[in-house]
Motif scaffolding. Structure first.
Motif, short mmCIF file in Angstrom:
data_model
loop_
_atom_site.label_atom_id
_atom_site.label_comp_id
_atom_site.label_asym_id
_atom_site.label_seq_id
_atom_site.Cartn_x
_atom_site.Cartn_y
_atom_site.Cartn_z
N ASP A 1 0.85 -1.19 0.00
CA ASP A 1 0.00 0.00 0.00
C ASP A 1 0.89 1.25 0.00
OD1 ASP A 1 -1.70 2.16 0.71
OD2 ASP A 1 -3.13 0.76 1.58
N PRO A 2 0.78 2.10 -1.01
CA PRO A 2 1.66 3.27 -1.09
C PRO A 2 1.45 4.28 0.02
CG PRO A 2 -0.08 3.39 -2.75
CD PRO A 2 -0.15 2.02 -2.16
N LYS A 3 0.35 4.17 0.77
CA LYS A 3 0.12 5.09 1.88
C LYS A 3 0.90 4.72 3.14
CE LYS A 3 -2.78 8.07 0.13
NZ LYS A 3 -2.42 9.50 0.06
N LEU A 4 1.41 3.50 3.19
CA LEU A 4 2.18 3.05 4.35
C LEU A 4 3.60 3.61 4.29
CD1 LEU A 4 0.99 -0.65 4.60
CD2 LEU A 4 0.44 1.21 6.17
N THR A 5 4.13 4.00 5.44
CA THR A 5 5.47 4.57 5.49
C THR A 5 6.44 3.74 6.32
OG1 THR A 5 4.88 5.94 7.42
CG2 THR A 5 4.55 6.92 5.23
N THR A 6 5.94 2.74 7.05
CA THR A 6 6.79 1.93 7.92
C THR A 6 7.02 0.54 7.32
OG1 THR A 6 4.77 1.33 9.15
CG2 THR A 6 6.13 3.10 10.06
N PRO A 7 8.10 -0.13 7.73
CA PRO A 7 8.43 -1.46 7.20
C PRO A 7 7.38 -2.51 7.59
CG PRO A 7 10.34 -0.44 8.24
CD PRO A 7 9.15 0.38 8.63
N PRO A 8 7.47 -3.71 7.03
CA PRO A 8 6.42 -4.72 7.21
C PRO A 8 6.58 -5.63 8.42
CG PRO A 8 7.99 -5.49 5.59
CD PRO A 8 8.45 -4.12 6.00
N GLY A 9 7.35 -5.23 9.41
CA GLY A 9 7.60 -6.11 10.56
C GLY A 9 6.35 -6.62 11.24
N LEU A 10 5.41 -5.72 11.53
CA LEU A 10 4.18 -6.13 12.22
C LEU A 10 3.36 -7.10 11.39
CD1 LEU A 10 2.24 -5.86 14.61
CD2 LEU A 10 1.21 -3.89 13.46
N TYR A 11 3.34 -6.90 10.08
CA TYR A 11 2.55 -7.78 9.21
C TYR A 11 3.16 -9.18 9.16
CZ TYR A 11 1.84 -2.94 7.82
OH TYR A 11 1.66 -1.59 7.83
N ILE A 12 4.48 -9.24 9.24
CA ILE A 12 5.16 -10.55 9.27
C ILE A 12 4.84 -11.28 10.57
CG2 ILE A 12 7.41 -11.68 9.33
CD1 ILE A 12 8.43 -9.41 7.49
N VAL A 13 4.89 -10.56 11.69
CA VAL A 13 4.53 -11.16 12.99
C VAL A 13 3.09 -11.65 12.95
CG1 VAL A 13 4.13 -10.65 15.43
CG2 VAL A 13 6.19 -9.79 14.30
N SER A 14 2.23 -10.88 12.30
CA SER A 14 0.80 -11.20 12.27
C SER A 14 0.47 -12.43 11.43
CB SER A 14 0.01 -10.00 11.75
OG SER A 14 0.22 -8.87 12.57
N LEU A 15 1.44 -12.93 10.69
CA LEU A 15 1.20 -14.16 9.91
C LEU A 15 0.84 -15.32 10.82
CD1 LEU A 15 4.05 -13.96 7.24
CD2 LEU A 15 1.60 -13.59 6.88
N ALA A 16 1.19 -15.21 12.12
CA ALA A 16 0.83 -16.26 13.07
C ALA A 16 -0.69 -16.41 13.18
CB ALA A 16 1.41 -15.94 14.45
N VAL A 17 -1.41 -15.35 12.84
CA VAL A 17 -2.88 -15.38 12.92
C VAL A 17 -3.44 -16.39 11.94
CG1 VAL A 17 -4.98 -13.99 12.57
CG2 VAL A 17 -3.00 -13.01 13.75
N ARG A 18 -2.72 -16.65 10.85
CA ARG A 18 -3.22 -17.58 9.82
C ARG A 18 -3.47 -18.97 10.38
NH1 ARG A 18 0.15 -17.19 4.30
NH2 ARG A 18 1.82 -17.89 5.69
N THR A 19 -2.79 -19.34 11.45
CA THR A 19 -2.98 -20.67 12.03
C THR A 19 -4.38 -20.81 12.64
OG1 THR A 19 -2.05 -19.96 14.16
CG2 THR A 19 -0.53 -20.87 12.54
N MET A 20 -5.05 -19.66 12.90
CA MET A 20 -6.39 -19.68 13.49
C MET A 20 -7.49 -19.45 12.45
SD MET A 20 -5.71 -17.57 17.02
CE MET A 20 -5.05 -16.13 16.18
N GLY A 21 -7.07 -19.23 11.21
CA GLY A 21 -8.05 -18.97 10.16
C GLY A 21 -7.76 -17.65 9.47
N ALA A 22 -8.80 -16.98 9.03
CA ALA A 22 -8.65 -15.73 8.29
C ALA A 22 -8.10 -14.62 9.19
CB ALA A 22 -9.99 -15.31 7.70
N CYS A 23 -7.38 -13.68 8.58
CA CYS A 23 -6.82 -12.55 9.32
C CYS A 23 -7.87 -11.44 9.40
CB CYS A 23 -5.56 -12.04 8.63
SG CYS A 23 -4.19 -13.21 8.67
N THR A 24 -8.81 -11.61 10.31
CA THR A 24 -9.90 -10.65 10.46
C THR A 24 -9.44 -9.45 11.28
OG1 THR A 24 -10.68 -11.72 12.47
CG2 THR A 24 -11.60 -12.51 10.37
N LEU A 25 -10.26 -8.42 11.27
CA LEU A 25 -9.95 -7.21 12.03
C LEU A 25 -9.77 -7.53 13.51
CD1 LEU A 25 -9.75 -4.11 12.31
CD2 LEU A 25 -12.25 -4.05 12.43
N ASP A 26 -10.68 -8.31 14.09
CA ASP A 26 -10.61 -8.65 15.51
C ASP A 26 -9.32 -9.40 15.85
OD1 ASP A 26 -13.11 -7.59 15.39
OD2 ASP A 26 -14.16 -9.30 16.27
N ARG A 27 -8.97 -10.36 15.01
CA ARG A 27 -7.78 -11.17 15.29
C ARG A 27 -6.50 -10.36 15.15
NH1 ARG A 27 -9.87 -16.48 11.95
NH2 ARG A 27 -11.15 -17.39 13.63
#
Length: 362
Positions: free
Chosen positions: A54-80
């Protein structure tokens, strides 16, 4: 073994955090403010679309990489995805506790950790999908590892912190500088006040054989800083994505705003004059500041700083008192560390043209 009193205090934090998260997810069913960009990017990563950005983002993808752990529980929903920061907030509590516990009794350390972790400028972001909590956790965990002389791991975690937010490279440099300063004191290289320490340091540096060990202490942190320098050269700047609205500048009053919410004590005339010049010459009003009334800073700036031309000068005595109070609270810290902390704080805040209270926690 975790002390029972600390565990009980953590229970208070965990329950409060869980209740707030539930309330946020119930009342705010759509992405809140900048969450729309972070959530969308995280969901792309969860779908394996690592080449989309997303061109509006200015920070690196560290948090999104950490959040890949959410995939083990299913879809990456807003709540999760919001729950990721809630969990990181719990880890942050124990990290802060471990740092304070080194020279404080368990219950008092736990209460201090609870107080710090529930500061509004940080606690709020443990329940929305922003990078602040992950960023702060990496910096403090690097400091904890450094204090325990795990310098390689401290460098690794500090590097991960830079993947959460670019300005964390400054705090990695501070952690490394503090590690070298501790090594010097433990080995009798420096002692006493600032002037005496500087003289001793100059004499010590005249003998290369004596500072090789200190260099090895600094290497993990220096590697992170140099790697970041390469990134800046290749990227053409610090910011990813939306560079046009995130240009570095000279925003000196950021330091004054930083001191204001921290502490208050006596007022000094000399600092008042210096700050008046800083407010007059270097105040920056970023377009985003008055462009979105969902920010607290929108109302602070509109009603307190823009009410009349002289309004911004009224707060200078408060800035001075808070500055003196903060430095009075840090008077026990070694002089060299105190100076490094001040320089690093300025290096993070002054170039930022946008006033954001959350910047003051990390």
């Amino acid at each position: 073994m975790v002390e029972l009193t600390a565990a009980a205090v953590f229970g208070v934090y965990a329950i409060a955090s869980a209740l707030v998260l539930q309330l946020v997810n119930t009342e705010v069913r759509t992405p809140y403010m900048d969450e729309q960009f972070h959530i969308r990017q995280a969901q792309w990563y969860c779908m394996g679309a690592f080449n989309k950005w997303d061109p509006k983002l200015t920070t690196p993808p560290g948090l999104y990489i950490v959040s890949l752990a959410v995939r083990t529980m299913g879809a990456c929903t807003l709540d999760r995805l919001r729950a990721v920061n809630c969990v990181l907030g719990c880890i942050l509590f124990w990290t802060v506790y471990a740092l304070i516990r080194q020279n404080t009794r368990p219950f008092r350390a736990a209460i201090k950790a609870l107080t710090l972790c529930m500061l509004p400028t940080s606690f709020f972001f443990a329940h929305v999908y922003y990078t602040d909590i992950a960023s702060l956790l990496c910096v403090l965990l690097a400091q904890l590892l450094s204090v325990h002389k795990r310098h390689v791991w401290a460098g690794v975690v500090g590097g991960a912190g830079v993947w959460m937010r670019q300005t964390n490279v400054v705090w990695v440099a501070l952690v490394g500088g503090a590690a070298v300063e501790r090594w010097m004191r433990e080995n009798g290289v420096v002692s006493g006040g600032l002037v005496q320490s500087v003289g001793q340091l100059v004499q010590w540096m005249k003998s290369p054989r004596r500072w090789r060990e200190a260099v090895w202490v600094a290497v993990p942190y220096a590697f992170v800083v140099m790697a970041f320098g390469v990134f800046v050269r290749v990227n053409g700047g610090i910011v990813l994505g939306d560079k046009s609205n995130h240009q570095a500048g000279v925003h000196v009053p950021q330091m004054f705003y930083f001191y204001a919410p921290v502490l208050s004590t006596a007022v000094g005339l000399a600092l008042t004059l210096v700050m008046a010049v800083g407010v007059n010459r270097f105040t920056v009003e970023h377009p985003f500041l008055l462009g979105d009334n969902r920010h607290y800073t929108f109302y602070i700036w509109k009603n307190l700083f823009r009410s009349c031309w002289w309004a911004r000068y009224l707060y200078i005595p408060g800035y001075v008192s808070c500055m003196l109070g903060v430095h009075a609270a840090l008077w026990r810290a070694p002089a060299l560390w105190h100076i490094m902390w001040l320089v690093c704080t300025a290096a993070v805040l002054v170039p930022s043209p946008l006033l954001e209270l959350r910047y003051f926690t990390n």
